[in-house]
Scaffold this active site. Structure first.
Site, PDB file in Angstrom:
ATOM      1  N   ASP A 154       0.850  -1.203   0.000  1.00  0.00           N
ATOM      2  CA  ASP A 154       0.000   0.000   0.000  1.00  0.00           C
ATOM      3  C   ASP A 154       0.883   1.250   0.000  1.00  0.00           C
ATOM      4  OD1 ASP A 154      -2.254   1.915   1.058  1.00  0.00           O
ATOM      5  OD2 ASP A 154      -3.293   0.054   0.551  1.00  0.00           O
ATOM      6  N   ASP A 155       0.339   2.342   0.450  1.00  0.00           N
ATOM      7  CA  ASP A 155       0.966   3.665   0.435  1.00  0.00           C
ATOM      8  C   ASP A 155       2.378   3.615   1.048  1.00  0.00           C
ATOM      9  OD1 ASP A 155       1.260   6.370   0.256  1.00  0.00           O
ATOM     10  OD2 ASP A 155      -0.546   6.864   1.360  1.00  0.00           O
TER      11      ASP A 155
ATOM     12  N   ARG B 201      -6.248  16.458   3.578  1.00  0.00           N
ATOM     13  CA  ARG B 201      -5.204  15.442   3.774  1.00  0.00           C
ATOM     14  C   ARG B 201      -3.867  15.912   3.177  1.00  0.00           C
ATOM     15  NH1 ARG B 201      -4.032   9.222   2.037  1.00  0.00           N
ATOM     16  NH2 ARG B 201      -3.727   8.413   4.114  1.00  0.00           N
TER      17      ARG B 201
ATOM     18  N   LYS C  94      -3.947  -0.846  -6.770  1.00  0.00           N
ATOM     19  CA  LYS C  94      -5.035  -0.292  -5.951  1.00  0.00           C
ATOM     20  C   LYS C  94      -5.031   1.200  -6.249  1.00  0.00           C
ATOM     21  CE  LYS C  94      -6.409   0.480  -1.149  1.00  0.00           C
ATOM     22  NZ  LYS C  94      -5.997   0.286   0.245  1.00  0.00           N
TER      23      LYS C  94
ATOM     24  N   ASP D 288      -6.276   4.713  -5.733  1.00  0.00           N
ATOM     25  CA  ASP D 288      -6.936   5.448  -4.648  1.00  0.00           C
ATOM     26  C   ASP D 288      -7.209   6.887  -5.076  1.00  0.00           C
ATOM     27  OD1 ASP D 288      -7.911   5.928  -2.102  1.00  0.00           O
ATOM     28  OD2 ASP D 288      -6.073   5.342  -1.066  1.00  0.00           O
ATOM     29  N   MET D 289      -8.038   7.594  -4.318  1.00  0.00           N
ATOM     30  CA  MET D 289      -8.379   8.995  -4.601  1.00  0.00           C
ATOM     31  C   MET D 289      -8.923   9.558  -3.303  1.00  0.00           C
ATOM     32  SD  MET D 289     -10.671  11.466  -5.582  1.00  0.00           S
ATOM     33  CE  MET D 289     -11.080  12.573  -6.899  1.00  0.00           C
ATOM     34  N   ASN D 290      -8.097  10.393  -2.622  1.00  0.00           N
ATOM     35  CA  ASN D 290      -8.382  10.674  -1.220  1.00  0.00           C
ATOM     36  C   ASN D 290      -8.856  12.072  -0.870  1.00  0.00           C
ATOM     37  OD1 ASN D 290      -7.989   8.308   0.527  1.00  0.00           O
ATOM     38  ND2 ASN D 290      -6.035   8.199  -0.527  1.00  0.00           N
TER      39      ASN D 290
ATOM     40  N   ASP E  28     -12.775   1.976   4.463  1.00  0.00           N
ATOM     41  CA  ASP E  28     -11.574   1.891   5.305  1.00  0.00           C
ATOM     42  C   ASP E  28     -11.912   1.319   6.670  1.00  0.00           C
ATOM     43  OD1 ASP E  28      -9.734   2.735   3.518  1.00  0.00           O
ATOM     44  OD2 ASP E  28      -9.604   4.796   4.245  1.00  0.00           O
TER      45      ASP E  28
HETATM   46  C1  DGJ Z   1      -7.059   5.337   1.786  1.00  0.00           C
HETATM   47  C2  DGJ Z   1      -7.358   3.896   1.513  1.00  0.00           C
HETATM   48  O1  DGJ Z   1      -8.721   3.668   1.594  1.00  0.00           O
HETATM   49  C3  DGJ Z   1      -6.566   3.046   2.492  1.00  0.00           C
HETATM   50  O2  DGJ Z   1      -6.902   1.700   2.341  1.00  0.00           O
HETATM   51  C4  DGJ Z   1      -5.102   3.273   2.256  1.00  0.00           C
HETATM   52  O3  DGJ Z   1      -4.780   2.836   0.960  1.00  0.00           O
HETATM   53  C5  DGJ Z   1      -4.795   4.742   2.418  1.00  0.00           C
HETATM   54  N1  DGJ Z   1      -5.637   5.567   1.610  1.00  0.00           N
HETATM   55  C6  DGJ Z   1      -3.350   5.009   2.066  1.00  0.00           C
HETATM   56  O4  DGJ Z   1      -3.044   6.352   2.120  1.00  0.00           O
END
Ligand code: DGJ
Length: 725
Positions: free
Chosen positions: A345-346, A422, A455, A457-459, A526
């Site tokens: 992951d990250d 974030r 994976k 992602d988009m946060n 999450d």
């Molecule tokens: C949000 C994701 O939903 C998590 O599972 C993880 O990948 C984090 N980002 C990593 O920054």
């Protein structure tokens, strides 16, 4: 019956799906009007329904606000418009003038009706598309709008479609709402009179409400009753308006974009809306869900017939603290558990040691991966697993080399603040150079490092959503961002046909039929607390299939909720979707590793039922004393899996047998736990005893297989086109 038939005399069109009919007609004014949506009809029966309604009841009524295929903002219409247009001279309105129609056969067993119109006065062309299939009751609708003139015009609203419900004594609305880590909470409430708006203004689908609705008369249950449902295939901002009128009618209009975001159309330019799909089913919410699941697996997700691998993900175990040695050690333990796909992951790239820096610098961090990702990828492959990494291509930390080089690449408004969420800003994917940059490093990353899985992602949500230097940029970016995102993923998949992608947006912030068209699974939340997951999974599977639902077994006390439940319970919850493991395996005891390995092996025996079978929700999640029970059955009903979870039972609470669904009479099934053989009629009419152990958070998995001598003689493959892993 043909999929599409037409009566030129009455202007009626009849669309037949697997088990339903949908009918419309062009009325005397040229407008496309709804006629019917429900059980099968003949063209003749449809024509009887299509007789014109009487004159308005008073001078305060115009055209009824419900009943048009795409209500326009024009004349004496007062409902929520699906199409609202402003021409260069400032005037508005659209008057339907039919121009042509055609029936296409895009592929065997499918048909598409295209009805073309133009405005009577201005050069705007509108085409309504209806796509039907022999093997599904889902109707896909979209609209194509074209500026055929030489002056600019603006679509103030351009919905994909409006769906009209039949007159019912009452209406009830089902949908899911939530927030980060509490997505997909199901609500089922009486539909209020007036307009109910469900929307995302965030630039992404959102955790807060998902773009689908179901409507019924208020009497449907899980197993009985007629349900009409619609779902939008779009991953940006969106709006669905459900209307209930004083004269007792209801309709749903929906499309891309939120209020106040117009779509500019330059001379010659065309705008194609996303698909807004609709489905009418009998058999309650369970049957509606199963019909959506089959459709999504067969016609939306690119590779849903494959069996998804058991995954390991490092996020909860190591956070940003990833390096080659630590990940390799985790990978060895994961492989011993039976994991088939290992995902870092990250934290593997640039200066990413926390969420404050490094996003955008997509090169393996030299201090943690001195020779790049290659050695870890090789080690993972040698352990017999596939290798995946986390990426967040649409984002940048201001503390990154990328941002220092390209501060103009983010969504922004000159002179205004750039608000961070974030610690990050949104890259403007609407810009072709930004989208091309993302495609470039992604395709090199995948090719050069032996990557099998991303994976994605988009946060964060959009903010200060401007596109300086681009005429109409602040209006255009909302749709162009999404279409460019789709294009990057599509190109990447075309470059690397074996690459598989998980959609993620801080968990379930971007799950919809649009993103599922180009991804293989979804990280739905999450929140990995197994108890909270029961209601999240319950809401998610109302529309989306378990084949898309990633779920991990993580450590206790849960990092988010502090709750501790047994490992077995956590496994059984994750086994109701795509099983993954996210715990810190370095800390697992020998007993936990052995129990985990046994449960992974158990999952592999039944996952074809979870991933490809039919889901029956036999008992909804807590609150309540009863256990939550789901059933997954093979299409031929030769095998059945029951998963049940029980919070601590209240003393004196009856432990009722659970009646199973959809087993053929006269068959017999062997219970994997005990070897006992049960008659199907006993299982469906009198029920199966779950025999859950005493104590808090008990769970069970019951695999029932049909006794061979009862099986009809036939040949079949259980594991989809790509076979077992
Ligand atoms: C949000 C994701 O939903 C998590 O599972 C993880 O990948 C984090 N980002 C990593 O920054």
């Amino acid at each position: 019956m043909p999929l599409i038939s037409h009566s030129p005399d009455t202007g009626t069109w009849l669309l037949n799906t697997r088990g339903t009919s949908y009918a419309l007609r062009i009325d005397e004014t040229g407008a496309p009007c709804h006629v019917a949506w429900g059980p099968r009809l003949t063209l003749r029966e449809t024509e009887e329904l299509g007789s014109p309604s009487g004159p308005p009841a008073s001078s305060f009524e115009g055209r009824p606000p419900v009943g048009e295929e795409l209500p326009v903002d024009s004349g004496t219409r007062y409902g929520p418009p699906s199409l609202q247009v402003r021409y260069a001279d400032g005037s508005r309105a659209f008057e339907w003038q039919p121009t042509r129609h055609e029936v296409l056969a895009p592929s065997p067993g499918t048909a598409e009706l295209v009805l073309e119109f133009r405005d009577r006065l201005y050069p705007l062309e509108v085409a309504l598309h209806y796509h039907v299939r022999e093997d599904s009751d889902v109707i896909e609708r979209r609209t194509v709008l074209r500026n055929a003139g030489d002056q600019h015009l603006t679509l103030l609203r351009a919905d994909s479609a409006a769906w009209t419900l039949p007159p019912l004594p009452d209406y009830r609305l089902s949908h899911v709402t939530g927030q980060w880590s509490a997505e997909s909470q199901l609500h089922r409430d009486r539909l209020p009179h007036g307009e109910t708006v469900l929307t995302s203004r965030r630039g992404l689908t959102s955790h807060h409400v998902n773009p689908w609705v179901m409507l019924d008369s208020g009497e449907a249950t899980e197993h009985h009753g007629r349900v009409w449902s619609t779902a939008l295939a779009w991953s940006g901002s969106w709006r669905i308006t459900v209307q209930r009128t004083p004269d007792g009618r209801s309709s749903v209009t929906g499309g891309a974009g939120h209020e106040g975001v117009p779509v500019p159309l330059a001379p010659g330019e065309e705008f194609t809306t996303p698909v807004f799909a609709g489905l009418c089913t009998d058999g309650g919410f369970g049957a509606a869900g199963r019909a959506w699941h089959s459709y999504i697996r067969a016609h939306v997700m690119p590779r849903a017939r494959e069996i998804a691998p058991v995954l390991y993900n490092s996020w909860e175990a190591t956070g940003f603290d990833v390096d080659q040695a630590g990940q390799k050690a985790l990978a060895e333990r994961a492989a011993a558990l039976g994991v088939e796909l290992f995902v870092v992951d990250d934290g593997w790239f640039g200066g990413r040691r926390s969420d404050t820096a490094g996003l955008g610098d997509w090169v393996p961090a030299p201090d943690r991966f001195p020779e790049g990702l290659g050695p870890l990828a090789r080690a993972v492959h040698e352990l017999g697993m596939r290798f995946g990494v986390w990426v967040e291509p649409e984002m940048v930390n201001p503390d990154s080399d990328l941002y220092r080089a390209h501060p103009d690449w983010v969504l922004h408004v000159p002179g205004r603040q750039r608000t961070e969420l974030r610690n990050q800003l949104v890259l403007n994917f609407a810009r072709q150079d930004v989208a091309d940059w993302a495609h470039g490093w992604l395709t090199r990353l995948v090719a050069n490092h032996g990557i099998d899985f991303l994976k994605w992602d988009m946060n964060r949500s959009f903010g200060e959503a401007g596109w300086p230097g681009q005429p109409d940029g602040a209006d255009r970016l909302w749709t162009r961002y999404v279409t460019n995102l789709y294009d990057v993923i599509d190109r990447l998949r075309a470059d690397h046909p074996d690459l598989r992608i998980e959609t993620c947006s801080g968990g379930g912030g971007r799950i919809d039929l649009g993103i599922l068209t180009r991804t293989d699974q979804a990280w739905v939340s999450d929140n990995t607390d197994a108890v909270d997951r029961l209601s999240i999974h319950h809401g998610f599977t109302q529309l989306y299939p378990a084949r898309a639902m990633s779920a991990w077994v993580t450590d206790v006390p849960n990092q988010m909720t502090g709750r501790s439940v047994p490992l077995r319970f956590r496994f059984h919850v994750a086994m109701s979707g795509l099983l993954g493991i996210g715990g810190d395996l370095a800390q697992w005891s020998e007993e936990e590793l052995a129990e985990g390995a046994a449960l992974v092996a158990e999952y592999k025996k039944v996952r074809h039922l979870v991933q490809h079978g039919s889901l029956y929700r036999l008992s909804a999640p807590p609150p309540g004393d009863a256990p939550t029970v789901v059933q997954y059955a093979a299409d031929d009903a030769d095998e059945v899996l029951i998963l049940a979870w029980q919070r601590g039972p209240r003393h004196g609470c009856p432990r009722l047998p659970v009646r199973l669904a959809a087993l053929p009479p006269g068959a017999r099934y062997r219970d994997s736990r005990t070897g006992v053989v049960h008659h199907s009629t006993v299982l469906t009419e009198y029920g199966l005893r779950l025999d859950l152990p005493a104590g808090d958070w008990a769970s069970t998995a019951v695999h029932l297989t049909r006794v061979p001598e009862d099986l009809p003689r036939r040949q079949h493959s259980r594991h989809g086109e790509h076979g077992d892993l």
